[in-house]
Motif scaffolding. Structure first.
Motif, PDB file in Angstrom:
ATOM      1  N   THR A 295       7.641  57.515  14.583  1.00 38.49           N
ATOM      2  CA  THR A 295       6.568  57.860  13.654  1.00 38.49           C
ATOM      3  C   THR A 295       6.934  59.149  12.924  1.00 38.49           C
ATOM      4  OG1 THR A 295       5.372  59.011  15.429  1.00 38.49           O
ATOM      5  CG2 THR A 295       4.775  56.724  14.980  1.00 38.49           C
TER       6      THR A 295
ATOM      7  N   ASN B 168       6.750  52.285   5.508  1.00 37.91           N
ATOM      8  CA  ASN B 168       6.061  51.449   6.492  1.00 37.91           C
ATOM      9  C   ASN B 168       6.495  49.989   6.456  1.00 37.91           C
ATOM     10  OD1 ASN B 168       3.929  53.035   8.058  1.00 37.91           O
ATOM     11  ND2 ASN B 168       3.612  53.771   5.973  1.00 37.91           N
TER      12      ASN B 168
ATOM     13  N   ARG C 118       7.460  54.388  10.901  1.00 39.41           N
ATOM     14  CA  ARG C 118       6.090  54.295  10.427  1.00 39.41           C
ATOM     15  C   ARG C 118       5.589  55.716  10.148  1.00 39.41           C
ATOM     16  NH1 ARG C 118       7.892  50.068  10.334  1.00 39.41           N
ATOM     17  NH2 ARG C 118       7.159  48.100  11.210  1.00 39.41           N
TER      18      ARG C 118
END
Length: 311
Positions: A47, A81, A87
């Protein structure tokens, strides 16, 4: 509950420690070894906090001022994404990895006017003597360069970086546009092929980042949720949603967060291989006969084990 031994730092202890090849070996624990049982490189989803995209505003020949920052960030965020292993979690100051960069230059030629609009590293390109132009013109993309890097918010270390331009990613285009219909950043992006070019450039950069050998060294961490008493299986706090798959290999390290002893240290415990994956968790077993899970407890840390040397 794991017991942490008390060490008396005698002269003999210090001598033994100084001649050990690593801190782990000095305390009698095994350093991570190259696995001798089949498994695959773990590539969990990382992330990223997408830093603010900042480009200068510029003017069109019809006099409209274009500020692309918000629209550019939305495009870049969307493409990140759609990548395989990344992400975004925008605006989360607790997220360790940050991706930053953006479009360093964007130059569009208006062929009929012999005029360039956009910006480059020196700033916005001036539009002089052409304000108020209307009608249909040929718009050509002559320069588009993008670069991104992923760095550690804690250590400030840059792990990965990549770059592309209009030549490397084959981004050049030429289209006819009605000047009077281009009033905003969104108009310029959607009524030309500029949005498509930026998406393609972002995709190319993300693909380069994902194919980099340094990908496996990006910080990633999960926790042990549970361990059976026989030491045959543990459950970790990451599953299919986090990109975990069967046969992924991880390394388990002890955690000192629940232990107040100043002598507590994070030490290597075992390598494991994922055997079963759920949505938010996964089961793992010892990678080889040398890996024991009997000293693994809930709360211990799970890290990616790089299986290839960093290039």
């Amino acid at each position: 509950m794991r017991a942490y031994p008390f060490f008396r730092l005698t002269t003999l202890t210090l001598l033994l420690f100084s001649f050990s090849s690593s801190p782990a070996e000095a305390f009698g624990t095994r350093a991570p070894q190259t696995p001798n049982t089949s498994g695959v490189q773990a590539i969990p989803i990382r992330t990223l906090d997408l830093a603010h995209v900042t480009v200068p505003a510029f003017y069109l020949p019809n006099g409209n001022r274009v500020d692309m920052n918000t629209d550019l960030k939305a495009i870049v965020d969307s493409q990140i994404n759609q990548s395989r292993y990344f992400r975004t979690v925008n605006g989360n100051p607790m997220n360790r990895l940050v991706i930053t960069g953006g479009i360093t230059s964007l130059e569009l030629d208006i062929l009929e006017l012999g005029l360039k609009i956009g910006w480059n590293p020196a700033g916005a390109l001036p539009v002089i003597g052409q304000i108020g132009v209307s009608g249909e013109v040929n718009l050509k993309l002559s320069n588009l360069s993008m670069d991104f890097k992923i760095y550690d918010r804690v250590t400030r270390e840059t792990y990965l970086a990549s770059y592309t331009n209009e030549t490397l990613s084959n981004l050049k285009f030429q289209v006819k546009v009605e000047v009077s219909q281009i009033g905003t950043s969104l108009d310029l992006l959607t009524k030309t092929r500029l949005s498509e070019a930026i998406r393609r450039a972002t995709n190319d950069i993300m693909l380069k980042l994902e194919n980099s050998a340094g990908l496996h060294y990006l910080p990633w961490e999960a926790r042990v949720l549970g361990a059976d008493e026989g030491g045959e299986k543990i459950t970790i706090s990451a599953g299919g949603r986090q990109g975990i798959k069967n046969n992924f290999i991880f390394s388990i390290y002890s955690s000192c967060e629940a232990n107040s002893s100043v002598l507590c240290y994070e030490r290597f415990l075992a390598d494991v291989k994922v055997t079963n994956t759920a949505v938010e968790s996964a089961d793992a077993a010892p990678l080889s006969s040398n890996d024991s899970l009997k000293m693994v407890y809930p709360g211990d840390k799970v890290f990616v084990k790089p299986l290839a040397a960093r290039r």
